[in-house]
Design an enzyme around this catalytic site. Structure first.
Site, mmCIF file in Angstrom:
data_model
loop_
_atom_site.group_PDB
_atom_site.id
_atom_site.type_symbol
_atom_site.label_atom_id
_atom_site.label_comp_id
_atom_site.label_asym_id
_atom_site.label_seq_id
_atom_site.Cartn_x
_atom_site.Cartn_y
_atom_site.Cartn_z
ATOM 1 N N SER A 697 0.827 -1.195 0.000
ATOM 2 C CA SER A 697 0.000 0.000 0.000
ATOM 3 C C SER A 697 0.868 1.255 0.000
ATOM 4 C CB SER A 697 -0.962 -0.040 1.198
ATOM 5 O OG SER A 697 -1.978 0.906 1.071
ATOM 6 N N ASP A 770 -9.056 -4.586 -6.015
ATOM 7 C CA ASP A 770 -8.677 -3.752 -4.876
ATOM 8 C C ASP A 770 -9.793 -2.765 -4.566
ATOM 9 O OD1 ASP A 770 -7.437 -2.033 -3.042
ATOM 10 O OD2 ASP A 770 -5.496 -2.191 -4.038
ATOM 11 N N HIS A 804 -7.532 -5.473 -1.512
ATOM 12 C CA HIS A 804 -6.308 -4.809 -1.056
ATOM 13 C C HIS A 804 -5.445 -5.761 -0.228
ATOM 14 C CE1 HIS A 804 -3.971 -1.199 -0.635
ATOM 15 N NE2 HIS A 804 -3.956 -1.297 0.683
#
Length: 837
Positions: A697, A770, A804
């Site tokens: 991330s 995601d 994610h």
């Protein structure tokens, strides 16, 4: 006066949630680039790949159960954490509507983690108590103890039947049974909560009806409009939004539920008419329901939490007793992380009163740029809600919440993001002066007094645990210090500010208080671990004599990866060239000796953080006594492959005073990375030519920037990142300015703009679905295309059906396979001519 609990903007912390295990193989498509100009076609080998057995063993290591303490603190429910789901399970159909993901078959949230086993055990010792009659297979989604502790309610997600079922456990007989024939609607929330008298539950029932069908013929264009004379507002980049009127109709179908009471004999009493209910909570006296429902117009720009809402108090007969607020659609906020919507917000019951509402209203239009003496006002209003609301507090910062204790004692907190300031106030809700308890920076971990301890009362509502003197509370904190974290339990007298330490973690253990077990705080449940022994729960008698002070074990979880028991760990401190102190946790393979074995290839893993104070940025985090947990998600797994691992390396981005941290992001980032490598090389454990950098991330964003602006690393691993900040133009992470206010910063911080400067190989991994704000899969796709087009060396791995955080066993194994192969090629076995660049 001002109050809000320091709530720093938490970055997305990814935790791979686990489901029931099985194995099914699919065939994802991923692209690969090469520096020799080969075309990036779909991989010829295809299919999911397996990493070496040492990494597979880490993925399949047993996981300890979770614990849920009973209201009376004498029983524990153990919830077995399941294994990773298969890609077949992860690939079940789902709808992405209104900012949420829905399982259309079961009318519940998709991608949930299900508990596969449940049992009880007394806190003071004794045998496990198994429960008869549990559904098979058990797929428990949510569990709640009744306030009187006589029952446990849980939701069972039966995928075969296509429903969420409500079940109940009789604690005395340890017998489970299905309570309700009708299925629940669990699209948002649990779908059930206990009544305060424990005689039944408040539920949201699934409504029958056909799903709205799409004729496939558009009724017209989908139109959006700003309106005339609009103001500048922040509009974050949300995922999974509505896109058409058909989406809106389907969303409304799945959100519609019927509120009802269910008695312990299964009798159902509907409450009012079906509606788009997003929350419903009982007042402590059990006579009123605080209900929130969304209304049209829906939005194509924001998730359902910003849709128009009606907040009402309804009776058990379903009649509206009081309209608390009718709130409009919120499609944007004023500029700044301290911006809030106008109107009533944070509406909730006072947990220490029969039926009193509390809420907050901004006095500055929600705009932090306005100079006003009072930012927020906190109000209260008691049933029957006819009297003028009472002002509880006038705050100079933003409200963060209240912990209720009694009419004479509550704790209210306020904060201001821009300055990282926090204040905590002792209030007398039924009348009296406010006393300032804390005023400082919530970045200052060393000065953090800890969180106030709460306990459930007879109605199941959480309330402050107040000592018998009526003025003292208890706090549990991390105990951050220059020696690392040493968790504690304190008793604090709010009248004179004095503090008495009741428990403090001592070396060689890391022991963290989990729960106070009685009203006098004489018994404590803690989680205790060492570097080589995993966390287990023990019970401490804080009034015991020295002879009887030994903790009593509650659990005996075994080491999940005994083959890695002897890995070495050290909490390391070092300095950046500007004098800022940095920290990191250095892991070395078992049996390794730097003098004998020489430097190792090293994987460094980090996640940058923004600070307003160099002193706060320099503070030590973590503890040298924490268990050496080796999981598949972090970098520690690669200890099994012979790498040194430098994890949680400080990458502080500091902007003191009026300076914005991100205006010097690149310089500070590179300086931190350089200092970390220098420290590892100085210790003789790392080969400067063979160091990789990685992160997930915002850590992936960091990785792209370090490769674009330095030649410190042999390779990079970037998972689920964002690389072009013009695609997140209304702020990202802690950056509160929009692109048009800080254009140079946005451009300079975007590694996409410097893709041609990335000379070292980078592995990009991303979930194809995601759902995290800002990290669209397109970010990795465009970054890969840029590097490839400019002659760089990159590999793009898109994981099908993953969000994610990756969940399927096949995906996790393939992630490790790709990472290991990349590290072996470009770090461990780095060509000499490349290393000598």
């Amino acid at each position: 006066m001002s109050s809000k609990i320091a709530r720093c903007r938490l970055s997305v912390v990814v935790s791979a949630t686990l489901l029931a295990a099985s194995l099914s193989w699919g065939a994802p498509v991923f692209a690969q680039g090469a520096s020799d100009g080969q075309s990036a076609n779909a991989s010829a080998d295809g299919g999911y790949q397996l990493p070496p057995e040492a990494l597979q063993a880490i993925v399949d290591a047993p996981r300890p159960p979770r614990l849920l303490l009973s209201p009376q603190r004498d029983l524990v429910a153990f919830l077995q954490t399941p294994a990773l789901p298969s890609i077949a399970e992860v690939s079940q159909p789902e709808l992405k509507l209104g900012g949420i993901r829905i399982n259309p078959k079961t009318y519940s949230t998709s991608r949930a983690s299900f508990v596969t086993d449940l049992w009880l055990k007394p806190v003071d010792g004794g045998d496990e108590q198994r429960i008869a009659g549990l559904p098979e297979p058990l797929s428990l989604a949510s569990l709640l103890w009744s306030p009187d502790q006589r029952h446990i309610a849980f939701s069972q997600v039966d995928v075969r039947a296509g429903e969420v079922q409500l079940w109940i456990v009789d604690v005395a007989t340890r017998q489970a049974r299905r309570l309700l024939a009708q299925p629940l609607n669990a699209v948002v929330g649990n779908g059930f909560e206990w009544m305060p008298d424990s005689a039944g539950l408040l539920v949201r029932l699934r409504q029958p009806g056909d799903l709205p069908q799409d004729a496939g013929i558009p009724a017209g264009p989908n139109v959006q409009e700003t309106g005339a004379g609009g103001t500048v507002q922040q509009l974050r980049t949300y995922q999974d939004l509505l896109r058409s009127e058909q989406d809106a109709r389907v969303f409304a179908h799945y959100m519609t539920s019927q509120l009802a009471r269910v008695a312990l004999d299964g009798t159902v009493s509907p409450i009012g008419a079906p509606g788009l209910t997003t929350s419903a909570t009982m007042s402590p006296d059990g006579r009123h329901i605080l209900r929130q429902q969304i209304d049209r117009p829906f939005s194509y720009l924001v998730p359902y939490t910003r849709f128009p809402r009606r907040i009402e108090v309804v009776g058990l007969d379903g009649k509206v007793q009081h309209t608390v607020a009718t709130l409009p659609l919120v499609e944007g906020l004023p500029v700044g992380n301290d911006a809030v919507p106008t109107g009533k917000r944070s509406v909730a019951w006072r947990s220490d009163a029969p039926a009193t509402l509390a809420w907050v209203e901004a006095q500055d239009g929600g705009d932090p740029a306005r100079e006003v003496a009072v930012r927020d006002i906190v109000y209260m209003q008691a049933a029957p809600f006819r009297a003028t609301p009472q002002v509880l507090a006038e705050l100079s910062m933003r409200y963060a919440g209240t912990q209720w204790g009694s009419g004479d004692l509550a704790l209210l907190t306020e904060y201001w993001w821009k300055t990282r300031r926090i204040r905590e106030w002792r209030l007398q809700p039924d009348g009296g002066d406010a006393v300032l308890v804390r005023d400082g920076s919530y970045e200052d971990r060393y000065a953090d007094p800890g969180m106030a301890v709460t306990m459930p009362d007879a109605t199941g509502n959480s309330r402050l645990l107040i000592a018998s003197d009526g003025n003292s509370i208890y706090r549990i904190g991390d105990g951050a210090s220059e020696e690392g974290d040493r968790p504690f339990l304190d008793r604090q007298n709010l009248a004179d500010g004095s503090t008495t330490r009741l428990f403090h973690s001592q070396a060689p253990y890391y022991e963290s208080p989990s729960a106070v077990l009685d009203a006098d705080a004489t018994r404590l449940l803690t989680s205790r671990e060492t570097q080589t022994e995993p966390a287990n729960y023990v019970v401490r008698n804080l009034q015991a004599t020295a002879d009887d002070a030994a903790p009593v074990p509650l659990t005996a979880f075994e080491h999940p990866t005994p083959q890695l028991r002897d890995v070495q760990k050290e909490l390391v401190r070092f300095k950046r060239k500007d004098g800022v102190d940095l920290t990191g946790t250095l892991y070395l393979p078992a049996g390794y000796d730097a003098k004998r074995d020489g430097p190792l290839p090293m994987l460094m893993w980090a996640y940058p953080g923004e600070f307003k104070s160099a002193d706060a940025a320099s503070q030590v985090t973590d503890s040298p006594y924490r268990f050496n947990a080796i999981g598949y998600w972090g970098p520690q797994a690669f200890l099994a492959m012979g790498y040194a691992v430098f994890a949680d390396v400080s990458m502080p981005i500091i902007g003191e005073g009026d300076a914005e941290p991100n205006d010097t992001y690149i310089e500070q980032l590179v300086a931190s990375a350089e200092a970390a490598i220098d420290e590892a090389v100085r210790r003789g454990v790392a080969d400067r030519r063979r160091v990789a950098i990685g992160g997930h991330s915002y850590g992936a964003f960091m990785t792209g920037n370090l490769l674009a602006h330095s030649r410190l690393f042999a390779a990079g691993i970037a998972r689920s990142g964002a690389y072009n900040r013009t695609l997140t133009p209304f702020g990202f992470q802690a950056e509160e300015r929009n692109y048009w206010q800080a254009q140079d910063t946005y451009l300079q911080m975007s590694p996409f703009n410097y893709a041609g400067d990335i000379k070292d190989p980078i592995l990009l991994i991303h979930g194809e679905e995601d759902n995290n704000s800002g990290t669209f899969p397109m970010q990795s796709e465009r970054m890969f295309a840029a590097i490839k087009g400019l002659g760089g060396n990159a590999r793009l791995v898109m994981l099908p059906k993953e969000s994610h955080g990756y969940r399927a066993r096949e995906s996790i194994l393939h992630m490790l396979y790709e990472t290991n192969a990349w590290l072996d090629t470009y770090v461990k076995n780095r060509p000499a001519e490349d290393a000598a660049r």
